[in-house]
Design a protein around this motif. Structure first.
Motif, mmCIF file in Angstrom:
data_model
loop_
_atom_site.group_PDB
_atom_site.id
_atom_site.type_symbol
_atom_site.label_atom_id
_atom_site.label_comp_id
_atom_site.label_asym_id
_atom_site.label_seq_id
_atom_site.Cartn_x
_atom_site.Cartn_y
_atom_site.Cartn_z
ATOM 1 N N THR A 171 18.706 7.094 -7.013
ATOM 2 C CA THR A 171 19.946 7.853 -6.793
ATOM 3 C C THR A 171 20.518 8.376 -8.110
ATOM 4 O O THR A 171 20.899 9.541 -8.215
ATOM 5 N N TYR A 172 20.570 7.530 -9.115
ATOM 6 C CA TYR A 172 21.144 7.925 -10.402
ATOM 7 C C TYR A 172 20.239 8.915 -11.127
ATOM 8 O O TYR A 172 20.718 9.889 -11.732
ATOM 9 N N ARG A 173 18.939 8.673 -11.051
ATOM 10 C CA ARG A 173 17.989 9.597 -11.688
ATOM 11 C C ARG A 173 18.045 10.968 -11.029
ATOM 12 O O ARG A 173 17.984 12.007 -11.710
ATOM 13 N N THR A 174 18.189 10.984 -9.715
ATOM 14 C CA THR A 174 18.300 12.258 -9.010
ATOM 15 C C THR A 174 19.588 12.974 -9.396
ATOM 16 O O THR A 174 19.594 14.188 -9.619
ATOM 17 N N GLY A 175 20.679 12.225 -9.503
ATOM 18 C CA GLY A 175 21.945 12.822 -9.910
ATOM 19 C C GLY A 175 21.858 13.474 -11.275
ATOM 20 O O GLY A 175 22.327 14.600 -11.477
ATOM 21 N N ALA A 176 21.248 12.783 -12.232
ATOM 22 C CA ALA A 176 21.089 13.344 -13.573
ATOM 23 C C ALA A 176 20.182 14.570 -13.548
ATOM 24 O O ALA A 176 20.481 15.587 -14.189
ATOM 25 N N LEU A 181 20.445 16.975 -16.802
ATOM 26 C CA LEU A 181 20.827 16.107 -17.905
ATOM 27 C C LEU A 181 19.914 14.892 -17.954
ATOM 28 O O LEU A 181 19.320 14.499 -16.944
ATOM 29 N N GLU A 182 19.818 14.300 -19.127
ATOM 30 C CA GLU A 182 19.173 13.005 -19.261
ATOM 31 C C GLU A 182 20.185 11.924 -18.858
ATOM 32 O O GLU A 182 21.401 12.114 -19.021
ATOM 33 N N PRO A 183 19.717 10.794 -18.339
ATOM 34 C CA PRO A 183 20.657 9.748 -17.923
ATOM 35 C C PRO A 183 21.645 9.343 -19.012
ATOM 36 O O PRO A 183 22.837 9.105 -18.731
ATOM 37 N N GLU A 184 21.184 9.282 -20.259
ATOM 38 C CA GLU A 184 22.079 8.846 -21.345
ATOM 39 C C GLU A 184 23.162 9.867 -21.676
ATOM 40 O O GLU A 184 24.095 9.572 -22.435
ATOM 41 N N GLN A 185 23.078 11.058 -21.100
ATOM 42 C CA GLN A 185 24.113 12.079 -21.291
ATOM 43 C C GLN A 185 25.207 11.988 -20.229
ATOM 44 O O GLN A 185 26.110 12.807 -20.203
ATOM 45 N N VAL A 186 25.108 10.970 -19.382
ATOM 46 C CA VAL A 186 26.054 10.793 -18.279
ATOM 47 C C VAL A 186 26.839 9.500 -18.457
ATOM 48 O O VAL A 186 26.264 8.442 -18.755
ATOM 49 N N LEU A 187 28.158 9.583 -18.272
ATOM 50 C CA LEU A 187 28.998 8.393 -18.182
ATOM 51 C C LEU A 187 29.328 8.208 -16.704
ATOM 52 O O LEU A 187 30.021 9.032 -16.106
ATOM 53 N N PHE A 188 28.794 7.148 -16.116
ATOM 54 C CA PHE A 188 29.017 6.895 -14.697
ATOM 55 C C PHE A 188 30.260 6.032 -14.532
ATOM 56 O O PHE A 188 30.428 5.024 -15.220
ATOM 57 N N VAL A 189 31.124 6.417 -13.591
ATOM 58 C CA VAL A 189 32.428 5.778 -13.417
ATOM 59 C C VAL A 189 32.540 5.214 -12.002
ATOM 60 O O VAL A 189 32.338 5.941 -11.017
ATOM 61 N N LYS A 200 23.774 1.767 -15.165
ATOM 62 C CA LYS A 200 23.400 1.305 -16.505
ATOM 63 C C LYS A 200 21.907 0.984 -16.560
ATOM 64 O O LYS A 200 21.212 1.331 -17.535
ATOM 65 N N ALA A 201 21.393 0.360 -15.509
ATOM 66 C CA ALA A 201 19.976 0.039 -15.463
ATOM 67 C C ALA A 201 19.118 1.300 -15.426
ATOM 68 O O ALA A 201 17.975 1.293 -15.890
ATOM 69 N N ALA A 202 19.689 2.390 -14.892
ATOM 70 C CA ALA A 202 18.963 3.663 -14.829
ATOM 71 C C ALA A 202 19.087 4.462 -16.121
ATOM 72 O O ALA A 202 18.529 5.559 -16.223
ATOM 73 N N GLY A 203 19.814 3.941 -17.100
ATOM 74 C CA GLY A 203 19.899 4.590 -18.404
ATOM 75 C C GLY A 203 21.187 5.311 -18.697
ATOM 76 O O GLY A 203 21.340 5.913 -19.761
ATOM 77 N N MET A 204 22.141 5.260 -17.765
ATOM 78 C CA MET A 204 23.428 5.919 -17.990
ATOM 79 C C MET A 204 24.387 5.012 -18.736
ATOM 80 O O MET A 204 24.238 3.782 -18.737
#
Length: 250
Positions: A171-176, A181-189, A200-204
């Motif tokens: 889900t998180y990888r698809t969102g990025a 964007l790369e996962p590390e370019q996302v702040l998930f809230v 966080k486990a997906a790299g965000m």
């Protein structure tokens, strides 16, 4: 935990959980079910407790669906299963139509009081705002405008596009990926620890909204920020952006 400059450094988008983080699900569903329970003559438990049963069952069923990672069950159907179970548990006779009516209230939830101003402030500082929700596409198409936040989002993403509920990594990888964007370019809230752990486990990077004043409970994937509400988050993001020399022009 990182300091606030590190937490927003390199971030190009803030990705938000919707139900329970942006909109007040517990309060909204409690207000919706209270007259229904009163009409049924049910007084054994307060409406808020019945809603807690409902939400907990919905959560458990969606987690089972995500773990199976087979054919994705729509959020609305998971909701109907949860409400049927909850009313059965409470000993309340009910119809399918009544269950559908209660589940439809998920599309009529109001935001927490701090949300609109906070998101407006963050957006003014040049960051994209995105929803990544377990809700179905059509439910979000109704619920986001009803919340009065529609104008603030650059994109609304349903996990149906990943065919699995959060916190499945897809889900998180698809969102990025959909945001290019790369996962590390996302702040998930999120207001939910499990959602922050999954992101966080997906790299965000992650921000935990601690509205309920509870321990986070996971030291393996700790959040990069812990804030009281979205107003506090906006302050942290703006200070971090200023400290990094970033402006609204990126």
């Amino acid at each position: 935990m990182e300091n606030r400059e590190d937490a927003v450094r390199g971030v190009k988008a803030l990705m938000f959980d919707f139900y329970g983080t942006v909109v007040d699900m517990q309060r909204g569903l409690t207000e919706a079910i209270a007259p229904y329970l009163a009409a049924k003559g049910y007084t054994a438990n307060p409406p808020s407790r019945v809603v807690t049963w409902w939400r907990r069952t919905h959560f458990e069923n969606s987690m089972i669906d995500a773990l199976l990672h087979r054919e994705h069950t729509p959020y609305r159907e998971i909701g109907r299963q949860a409400v049927h179970y909850t009313l059965d548990r409470a000993g309340i006779e009910h119809t399918d139509e009544e269950v559908r009516g209660l589940v439809s209230q998920i599309e009529r939830l109001k935001p927490f009081p701090d949300v609109v101003d906070a998101l407006s402030d963050i957006k003014a500082h040049g960051l994209d705002l995105v929803i990544l929700s377990n809700g179905d596409v059509d439910m979000l198409a109704s619920g986001v405008p009803y919340s009065g936040t529609e104008h603030l989002w650059d994109r609304v993403i349903s996990v149906a596009e990943a065919k699995s509920f959060k916190p499945h990594a897809d889900t998180y990888r698809t969102g990025a990926r959909l945001m290019e964007l790369e996962p590390e370019q996302v702040l998930f809230v999120a207001n939910h620890a499990f959602d922050c752990v999954g992101a966080k486990a997906a790299g965000m990077k992650t921000a935990f909204i601690d509205r309920r004043k509870r321990p986070f409970g996971n030291s393996t994937y700790p959040p990069d920020l812990v804030v009281e509400d979205l107003a506090h988050l906006a302050q942290m993001v703006m200070r971090g952006r200023a400290g990094s020399g970033l402006t609204a022009d990126r």
